[in-house]
Design a protein around this motif. Structure first.
Motif, PDB file in Angstrom:
ATOM      1  N   PRO A 272       0.813  -1.215   0.000  1.00  0.00           N
ATOM      2  CA  PRO A 272       0.000   0.000   0.000  1.00  0.00           C
ATOM      3  C   PRO A 272       0.852   1.273   0.000  1.00  0.00           C
ATOM      4  CG  PRO A 272       0.008  -1.007   2.181  1.00  0.00           C
ATOM      5  CD  PRO A 272       0.707  -1.961   1.271  1.00  0.00           C
ATOM      6  N   MET A 273       2.071   1.149   0.501  1.00  0.00           N
ATOM      7  CA  MET A 273       2.962   2.307   0.538  1.00  0.00           C
ATOM      8  C   MET A 273       4.399   1.821   0.406  1.00  0.00           C
ATOM      9  SD  MET A 273       3.338   5.271   3.444  1.00  0.00           S
ATOM     10  CE  MET A 273       4.096   4.192   4.654  1.00  0.00           C
ATOM     11  N   LYS A 274       5.197   2.552  -0.367  1.00  0.00           N
ATOM     12  CA  LYS A 274       6.606   2.210  -0.549  1.00  0.00           C
ATOM     13  C   LYS A 274       7.465   3.390  -0.110  1.00  0.00           C
ATOM     14  CE  LYS A 274       5.502  -0.496  -4.714  1.00  0.00           C
ATOM     15  NZ  LYS A 274       4.077  -0.115  -4.811  1.00  0.00           N
ATOM     16  N   ASN A 275       8.595   3.080   0.502  1.00  0.00           N
ATOM     17  CA  ASN A 275       9.557   4.140   0.789  1.00  0.00           C
ATOM     18  C   ASN A 275      10.833   3.876  -0.003  1.00  0.00           C
ATOM     19  OD1 ASN A 275      10.901   2.089   2.166  1.00  0.00           O
ATOM     20  ND2 ASN A 275      10.410   2.878   4.198  1.00  0.00           N
ATOM     21  N   LEU A 276      11.815   4.724   0.164  1.00  0.00           N
ATOM     22  CA  LEU A 276      13.052   4.601  -0.604  1.00  0.00           C
ATOM     23  C   LEU A 276      13.747   3.268  -0.345  1.00  0.00           C
ATOM     24  CD1 LEU A 276      15.203   5.768  -2.478  1.00  0.00           C
ATOM     25  CD2 LEU A 276      16.172   6.975  -0.516  1.00  0.00           C
ATOM     26  N   VAL A 277      13.687   2.808   0.919  1.00  0.00           N
ATOM     27  CA  VAL A 277      14.324   1.531   1.255  1.00  0.00           C
ATOM     28  C   VAL A 277      13.682   0.392   0.460  1.00  0.00           C
ATOM     29  CG1 VAL A 277      14.850  -0.095   3.118  1.00  0.00           C
ATOM     30  CG2 VAL A 277      14.929   2.360   3.558  1.00  0.00           C
ATOM     31  N   THR A 278      12.379   0.450   0.271  1.00  0.00           N
ATOM     32  CA  THR A 278      11.672  -0.575  -0.500  1.00  0.00           C
ATOM     33  C   THR A 278      12.174  -0.613  -1.941  1.00  0.00           C
ATOM     34  OG1 THR A 278       9.719   0.023   0.824  1.00  0.00           O
ATOM     35  CG2 THR A 278       9.395  -1.509  -1.001  1.00  0.00           C
ATOM     36  N   TRP A 279      12.244   0.557  -2.569  1.00  0.00           N
ATOM     37  CA  TRP A 279      12.745   0.637  -3.948  1.00  0.00           C
ATOM     38  C   TRP A 279      14.180   0.102  -4.013  1.00  0.00           C
ATOM     39  CZ3 TRP A 279       9.880   1.908  -8.173  1.00  0.00           C
ATOM     40  CH2 TRP A 279       8.657   2.562  -7.963  1.00  0.00           C
ATOM     41  N   GLY A 295      16.696  -4.378 -12.778  1.00  0.00           N
ATOM     42  CA  GLY A 295      17.017  -3.395 -11.744  1.00  0.00           C
ATOM     43  C   GLY A 295      17.128  -1.991 -12.308  1.00  0.00           C
ATOM     44  N   LEU A 296      17.759  -1.864 -13.480  1.00  0.00           N
ATOM     45  CA  LEU A 296      17.905  -0.546 -14.110  1.00  0.00           C
ATOM     46  C   LEU A 296      16.550  -0.008 -14.572  1.00  0.00           C
ATOM     47  CD1 LEU A 296      21.195  -0.872 -16.188  1.00  0.00           C
ATOM     48  CD2 LEU A 296      20.881  -0.305 -13.797  1.00  0.00           C
ATOM     49  N   LYS A 297      15.689  -0.894 -15.072  1.00  0.00           N
ATOM     50  CA  LYS A 297      14.339  -0.468 -15.475  1.00  0.00           C
ATOM     51  C   LYS A 297      13.562   0.061 -14.271  1.00  0.00           C
ATOM     52  CE  LYS A 297      13.745  -3.700 -19.357  1.00  0.00           C
ATOM     53  NZ  LYS A 297      13.004  -4.918 -19.814  1.00  0.00           N
ATOM     54  N   LEU A 298      13.664  -0.653 -13.144  1.00  0.00           N
ATOM     55  CA  LEU A 298      12.944  -0.230 -11.943  1.00  0.00           C
ATOM     56  C   LEU A 298      13.497   1.096 -11.421  1.00  0.00           C
ATOM     57  CD1 LEU A 298      10.686  -1.122 -10.023  1.00  0.00           C
ATOM     58  CD2 LEU A 298      12.431  -2.164  -8.575  1.00  0.00           C
ATOM     59  N   PHE A 299      14.804   1.277 -11.538  1.00  0.00           N
ATOM     60  CA  PHE A 299      15.404   2.546 -11.113  1.00  0.00           C
ATOM     61  C   PHE A 299      14.838   3.700 -11.939  1.00  0.00           C
ATOM     62  CE2 PHE A 299      18.811   5.755 -11.578  1.00  0.00           C
ATOM     63  CZ  PHE A 299      18.908   6.150 -10.253  1.00  0.00           C
ATOM     64  N   TYR A 305       8.697   8.362 -10.775  1.00  0.00           N
ATOM     65  CA  TYR A 305       7.714   8.626  -9.723  1.00  0.00           C
ATOM     66  C   TYR A 305       8.141   9.771  -8.804  1.00  0.00           C
ATOM     67  CZ  TYR A 305       4.799   4.517 -10.661  1.00  0.00           C
ATOM     68  OH  TYR A 305       3.934   3.612 -11.231  1.00  0.00           O
ATOM     69  N   GLY A 306       9.297  10.331  -9.058  1.00  0.00           N
ATOM     70  CA  GLY A 306       9.753  11.460  -8.245  1.00  0.00           C
ATOM     71  C   GLY A 306      10.422  11.078  -6.950  1.00  0.00           C
ATOM     72  N   VAL A 307      10.816   9.805  -6.808  1.00  0.00           N
ATOM     73  CA  VAL A 307      11.506   9.358  -5.597  1.00  0.00           C
ATOM     74  C   VAL A 307      12.979   9.730  -5.719  1.00  0.00           C
ATOM     75  CG1 VAL A 307      12.086   7.398  -4.120  1.00  0.00           C
ATOM     76  CG2 VAL A 307       9.891   7.457  -5.330  1.00  0.00           C
ATOM     77  N   ARG A 308      13.476  10.473  -4.756  1.00  0.00           N
ATOM     78  CA  ARG A 308      14.868  10.921  -4.793  1.00  0.00           C
ATOM     79  C   ARG A 308      15.796   9.796  -4.340  1.00  0.00           C
ATOM     80  NH1 ARG A 308      17.599  16.070  -3.990  1.00  0.00           N
ATOM     81  NH2 ARG A 308      19.661  15.712  -3.096  1.00  0.00           N
TER      82      ARG A 308
END
Length: 683
Positions: A272-279, A295-299, A305-308
Motif C-alpha cells: 500500500p505504501m513504498k519508501n526509498l528503502v523498498t525501492w 534493476g535498471l528499469k525499476l530505477f 515517480y519522483g523518488v529521490r
C-alpha cells in the motif's frame, strides 16, 4: 552495571511544559524548585504563571543550576522564571540535537556545559550522542547518573547503549532492572535479540510483551528474514494486525535473498505504501540475482515517480551498470549524482570509479579518483583493482605504495587486487613477495582468495608443481574454485596428468560444476584425445550438468546487442557475416593463421575455421566496426574467458581497421590497438 538511580538527589528544577500548537512553541505553566538549603529541611517553592488550557504535559528536569542568582536566593524567596531563559533552553536543545545528528559530539557537549538550565530533553539529547558512538559507554553512564529526573526515554537510550557496546545479556540485565518500561523499551530489547540472531529469545520476549505495535511485529519479521527463516517470517507477516512499510520491505528482502523474485515482485506490487528503502531493496535484489537489466528499469521507474535516490540506490544501479557493461547508463547515473548533489559522498563516488573501471573507461575512473576529496579503503581498492584488471600492473602497485604512504590501511581485498595486478602483469616473484609480506608487514592474514590468486599466478607462469604444492600447504580446506584455477592453468600448458588430478578434486567438491567438465574436455581436445572428450560429455549428460553457453555483447546507442557463437538470431546478421568474410580475407593476407586448437570439435579443418570465424566475440567486433563511429573505442564484453584464436585475430583486426578494441572477459581487460594487446600475450 550502571546503578539505575542514586538515592541522593541533586538540586532540581522541575518544569512542566505544554505546547501552544503543533509547532511546539512552548509555554510555561508552572515550576517547582526543590533544593536542600542550609539549616532548612527540603522544601518546595511553587511559582505559578497564567497559561492556556493544557493540551499535553511533559515533565523535564534540570540540576546543578542557577537562574540569575544562587540556590540560596531561590530558597529564601520565589523568583519569577524568565521567559527568555526558557526560550534559550529550547534553542540550546535544538542546537545540541543538530550537533548530535552531524556527529559533532564535542560541539554538543560545549553547548550542554554552558547551559544554566537543563531539561530532561537536554540530558536525553546529550546522552543519545554518547549512546550512538561505540566506546563511549563510560561517558554515557556518567551522564545518565547525573540526570536528575530520568524518564523512560532516558532508560531506553541507555538500553540501546548497552546493546551497542556490550552483548545482549548485559542489555537484558539492565532491561530487567529498569523501574519503568514502555513499549519502546520492549521493542528496543526485542530488536537487540533479533539483530543478534537470537530469535528464540526474541520470540519468548515477544510473547510476554504487555503491548505490541507495528514496530514489534516488524522487528520480529526482519529478524527471521535476517537469520534465514523465511517461513516463520511469512507466518508472522500474515498474523500481523498492522503491517508497516518496514514489515513489507523485510519480506521483499527475504524473497530476494532466497531468489524468489516473482514472490518479491508480487509483494512489491501489492504494497500500500513504498519508501526509498523498498525501492532500493528491489533494485539491489534484481542486481544480486543476475537480473541487472530489470534493476535498471525499476530505477528509471523510481525516478519517474519522483523518488529521490540516495547513495545506496546509486551504488546498486552502478553495480548493475558494471555487470551489464552499460557505460552510457552509468554516465547518466553520474549526471544524477551531480543533480542530487551527492558528489561529495564517498560511497557514491567510489561506485562511480568502480563502474568506469569495469566498463573499460580507465581514464574517467582515474580522473574521478584524483578529484575525490575523501577516500576510504574501498576507494583505493576500486582503483587498484581497476588498474589490475586492465593489465596496468605497475600502476596498480605504485598506487598501493601511495595508499600506504598516505596512511590508509590496506585490508584483505587490497591484497587480492595487488596479487591480481602481479598476476596479469606476469610479475611472479614480486607477487610471491607480496603474499609472504601480508601478515608480517601489514597485519593481513591470508584468506582462501589470496591462495587462489597465488595458484593462478604460479599456474599462468607454468610453475604448476609449485601451485599444486601451495594448495597442499594451505592452512584450511581447499575450496572448489582453487582447483578450477589450477585446472585452467593445466589447460594453458597442456599438462594432462595434473589436469586430471585437479578435475577429480574439483568434481569431488562440486559434482555439478560445468567448468570442471568443460576444462577437462578442453585439455583432452587440445591433445586430440577425442574419445576422452566424448567420455566427459557423456558424464555431463548423465549428471545433468549443463555447460554455460558463451556469449559476447556490445552496447550501441544505449542498446545492448548480444551474440552467441554461430548466432543466427540477430537482425543484421547478413551484414555482420559479410564484414567477417572481408576481415578474414584481409587478415590472412596480413599473415593470420587460424589456431584450430580452439575449435574444440572433432570435425574437418575447413569446418573448424568456419566455427572459429563465427565465435561470439568476432561477431560482436564486426557489428561494432559497422555501427560504432570512427575515433570511438569498440567495447566488447564476454561472459567467459576470451578465446585464444579470437585474441590473436583481434590484434590483426585492430591494425587493419585502425581501431581501438577493448575486450573484457571474466578475468581482465584486453586493449587492442595497432596490432598489439595490452596483456603482452601473457594471459
Amino acid at each position: 552495571m550502571t546503578n539505575l538511580r542514586n538515592t541522593r538527589k541533586p538540586p532540581t528544577l522541575v518544569l512542566k511544559i505544554f505546547p501552544h500548537s503543533k509547532h511546539q512553541n512552548y509555554a510555561l505553566s508552572s515550576f517547582t524548585i526543590q533544593t536542600p538549603c542550609a539549616n532548612q529541611n527540603r522544601e518546595a517553592v511553587p511559582v505559578n504563571f497564567p497559561s492556556r488550557p493544557q493540551q499535553e504535559t511533559h515533565l523535564v528536569s534540570t540540576s546543578n543550576m542557577t537562574l540569575k542568582g544562587t540556590l540560596t536566593q531561590f530558597c529564601n524567596e520565589p523568583k519569577p522564571f524568565d521567559q527568555r531563559e526558557f526560550g534559550n533552553i529550547i534553542k540550546s536543545n535544538k542546537l545540541i540535537t543538530s550537533y548530535i545528528r552531524a556527529g559533532e559530539l564535542d560541539s554538543a557537549r560545549r553547548v550542554f556545559e554552558k547551559m544554566t538550565v537543563r531539561t530532561t530533553v537536554t540530558w536525553n539529547s546529550i546522552l543519545s550522542g554518547y549512546a550512538k558512538m561505540p566506546g563511549k559507554m563510560k561517558e554515557a553512564c556518567e551522564v545518565f547518573e547525573k540526570c536528575p529526573e530520568p524518564d523512560s526515554c532516558s532508560y531506553n537510550i541507555m538500553l540501546a547503549c548497552y546493546l551497542h557496546n556490550f552483548d545482549v545479556d548485559a542489555a537484558l540485565e539492565f532491561f530487567r532492572k529498569m523501574p519503568v518500561k514502555d513499549t519502546a523499551s520492549w521493542n528496543t530489547m526485542l530488536s537487540g535479540f533479533a539483530q543478534n540472531g537470537k530469535m528464540r529469545e526474541a520470540h519468548e520476549l515477544f510473547l510476554v510483551m504487555p503491548e505490541k505495535n507495528s514496530v514489534s511485529w516488524s522487528a520480529m519479521i526482519s529478524g527471521y528474514v535476517k537469520c534465514g527463516d523465511l517461513d516463520m517470517a511469512m507466518e508472522l507477516f500474515e498474523l500481523a494486525p498492522v503491517k508497516s512499510v518496514v514489515a513489507w520491505t523485510a519480506m521483499v528482502t527475504g524473497y530476494m535473498k532466497f531468489g524468489k523474485i516473482e514472490s518479491a515482485e508480487k509483494l512489491f506490487r501489492e504494497m500500500p505504501m513504498k519508501n526509498l528503502v523498498t525501492w532500493n531493496t528491489m533494485i539491489s535484489g534484481y542486481v544480486e540475482n543476475c537480473q541487472a537489466e530489470e534493476g535498471l528499469k525499476l530505477f528509471r521507474s523510481m525516478i519517474g515517480y519522483g523518488v529521490r535516490p540516495n547513495p545506496s540506490s546509486l551504488c546498486s544501479v552502478l553495480l548493475g551498470c558494471s555487470n551489464l557493461s552499460a557505460l552510457q547508463m552509468g554516465k547518466q547515473v553520474h549526471q544524477l549524482i551531480y543533480k542530487f548533489q551527492l558528489y561529495n559522498d564517498t560511497t557514491a563516488a567510489t561506485s562511480l570509479v568502480s563502474m568506469y573501471c569495469k566498463c573499460g573507461n580507465l581514464g574517467d575512473a582515474w580522473k574521478l579518483f584524483i578529484e575525490m576529496a575523501q577516500k576510504d579503503v574501498v576507494t583505493w581498492n576500486a582503483m587498484i583493482a581497476g588498474y589490475a584488471q586492465h593489465g596496468a600492473g605497475l600502476k596498480a602497485l605504485d598506487l598501493f605504495d601511495r595508499m600506504w604512504n598516505e596512511g590508509a590501511k590496506p585490508d584483505w581485498i587490497t591484497f587480492v587486487a595487488v596479487l591480481m595486478a602481479c598476476n596479469h602483469a606476469g610479475l611472479v616473484d614480486l607477487g610471491v613477495q607480496y603474499f609472504n609480506s601480508m601478515a608480517r608487514d601489514y597485519g593481513v592474514a591470508a584468506k582462501p582468495d589470496h591462495y587462489t590468486c597465488m595458484v593462478d599466478l604460479l599456474g599462468r607462469a607454468g610453475r604448476l608443481v609449485e601451485a599444486a604444492n601451495l594448495i597442499k600447504e594451505m592452512p584450511f580446506k581447499p575450496h572448489s574454485a582453487i582447483f578450477g584455477t589450477l585446472l585452467g592453468a593445466c589447460r594453458i600448458h597442456k599438462n594432462l596428468e595434473l589436469a586430471e588430478f585437479a578435475a577429480k578434486k574439483l568434481l569431488d567438491l562440486d559434482p555439478t560444476s560445468a567448468a570442471g567438465y568443460v576444462q577437462l574436455a578442453n585439455v583432452y581436445a587440445a591433445t586430440n584425445r577425442w574419445d576422452h572428450v566424448a567420455k566427459v560429455r557423456r558424464s555431463m549428460k548423465k549428471n545433468r550438468v549443463v555447460k554455460t553457453p558463451g556469449y559476447s555483447w556490445i552496447e550501441v546507442k544505449s542498446v545492448v546487442h548480444e551474440f552467441r557463437s554461430g548466432d543466427r538470431a540477430h537482425p543484421e546478421l547478413a551484414s555482420i557475416h559479410e564484414k567477417l568474410f572481408e576481415l578474414d580475407r584481409k587478415m590472412k593476407l596480413a599473415g593470420y593463421v587460424p589456431d584450430l586448437n580452439f575449435a574444440l570439435h572433432d570435425v574437418g579443418e575447413e569446418q573448424k575455421q568456419q566455427l572459429l570465424l563465427w565465435h561470439s566475440e568476432k561477431l560482436a567486433i564486426a557489428f561494432g566496426l559497422i555501427k560504432v563511429p570512427l575515433g570511438t573505442p569498440i567495447r566488447i564484453f564476454k561472459n567467459l574467458r576470451v578465446c585464444g584464436d579470437c585474441h590473436h585475430a583481434t590484434k590483426y583486426i585492430s591494425a587493419i581497421e585502425k581501431r581501438e578494441i577493448i575486450v573484457r572477459d571474466t578475468t581482465r581487460f584486453h586493449h587492442f590497438k595497432g596490432g598489439v594487446c595490452s596483456c603482452g600475450d601473457y594471459w
